[in-house]
Design a protein around this motif. Structure first.
Motif, PDB file in Angstrom:
ATOM      1  N   ASN A 102      59.518  58.411  47.103  1.00  0.00           N
ATOM      2  CA  ASN A 102      58.777  58.787  48.328  1.00  0.00           C
ATOM      3  C   ASN A 102      58.807  60.391  48.508  1.00  0.00           C
ATOM      4  O   ASN A 102      57.368  60.605  49.040  1.00  0.00           O
ATOM      5  N   VAL A 103      59.630  61.011  47.963  1.00  0.00           N
ATOM      6  CA  VAL A 103      59.508  62.326  48.176  1.00  0.00           C
ATOM      7  C   VAL A 103      59.518  63.050  47.131  1.00  0.00           C
ATOM      8  O   VAL A 103      59.060  64.280  47.180  1.00  0.00           O
ATOM      9  N   LYS A 104      59.201  62.637  45.960  1.00  0.00           N
ATOM     10  CA  LYS A 104      58.877  63.251  44.803  1.00  0.00           C
ATOM     11  C   LYS A 104      57.419  63.967  44.688  1.00  0.00           C
ATOM     12  O   LYS A 104      57.618  65.089  44.276  1.00  0.00           O
ATOM     13  N   PRO A 105      56.534  63.349  45.227  1.00  0.00           N
ATOM     14  CA  PRO A 105      55.344  64.498  45.326  1.00  0.00           C
ATOM     15  C   PRO A 105      55.798  65.536  46.112  1.00  0.00           C
ATOM     16  O   PRO A 105      55.039  66.375  45.714  1.00  0.00           O
ATOM     17  N   LEU A 106      56.211  65.332  47.395  1.00  0.00           N
ATOM     18  CA  LEU A 106      56.461  66.559  47.859  1.00  0.00           C
ATOM     19  C   LEU A 106      57.528  67.668  47.292  1.00  0.00           C
ATOM     20  O   LEU A 106      57.115  68.957  47.229  1.00  0.00           O
ATOM     21  N   LEU A 107      58.515  67.246  46.414  1.00  0.00           N
ATOM     22  CA  LEU A 107      59.369  68.142  45.722  1.00  0.00           C
ATOM     23  C   LEU A 107      58.496  68.528  44.647  1.00  0.00           C
ATOM     24  O   LEU A 107      58.424  69.872  44.138  1.00  0.00           O
ATOM     25  N   ARG A 108      57.734  68.026  43.958  1.00  0.00           N
ATOM     26  CA  ARG A 108      56.871  68.600  42.777  1.00  0.00           C
ATOM     27  C   ARG A 108      55.997  69.538  43.151  1.00  0.00           C
ATOM     28  O   ARG A 108      55.586  70.766  42.547  1.00  0.00           O
TER      29      ARG A 108
END
Length: 165
Positions: free
Chosen positions: A135-141
């Motif tokens: 769920n956090v991957k798009p924010l990190l990317r």
């Protein structure tokens, strides 16, 4: 001082090109600028898919949503539509090599970063979505992308010489 690699005239100091060839070379979208160019085009396609998916969810499962969930989907839909228009604008600046492009491209990156952050927090609060990697991957990317491209667009000589109109 060497010779120009394109026309055999005397090259500028610390350059492979003469003054004419260097001016021509830097007016083209080359080098690392291909990456943001591709990302703008892919963003337009991704936004269209996101709009379609969000509308489809809203229409097919309208009665199943509680107010917060429906509000989150409407927030996403409004953002996607607005970002489609903004991405078209930034793309036109990019491909017409306009001087204003660096500041609007930085805004493009920051808007996506803010959206993913807000969307994640709202989804956690309204739908109890856990803060797990998927769920956090798009924010990190997007944070990594912004950390790379914002400094590049602020200090790159290629950017300063390419976007001059």
């Amino acid at each position: 001082m060497g010779t120009c690699i394109q026309c055999d005239k005397d090259a500028l100091k610390e350059s492979d090109f003469c003054a004419e060839c260097e001016a021509r070379e830097f007016k083209k979208i080359r080098g690392w600028l291909f990456v943001p160019a591709i990302s703008l085009v892919l963003s337009l396609l991704t936004i269209v898919v996101s709009i379609n998916t969000t509308v489809q969810e809203l229409m097919e499962h309208d009665g199943a949503f509680v107010a917060g969930q429906k509000g989150l989907l409407i927030f996403e839909l409004v953002f996607f539509v607005a970002m489609f228009a903004y991405t078209l604008f930034v793309s036109s600046l990019f491909f017409r090599k306009k001087r204003q492009l660096p500041r609007f491209f930085i805004g493009f990156l920051l808007l996506w970063l803010a959206f993913y952050g807000m969307d994640l927090v709202l989804a956690h609060q309204l739908m109890d979505l856990p803060y797990v990697y998927d769920n956090v991957k798009p924010l990190l990317r997007n944070a990594v992308s912004a950390a790379i491209w914002i400094p590049y667009f602020l200090v790159s000589i290629r950017v300063k010489r390419t976007f001059v109109r």
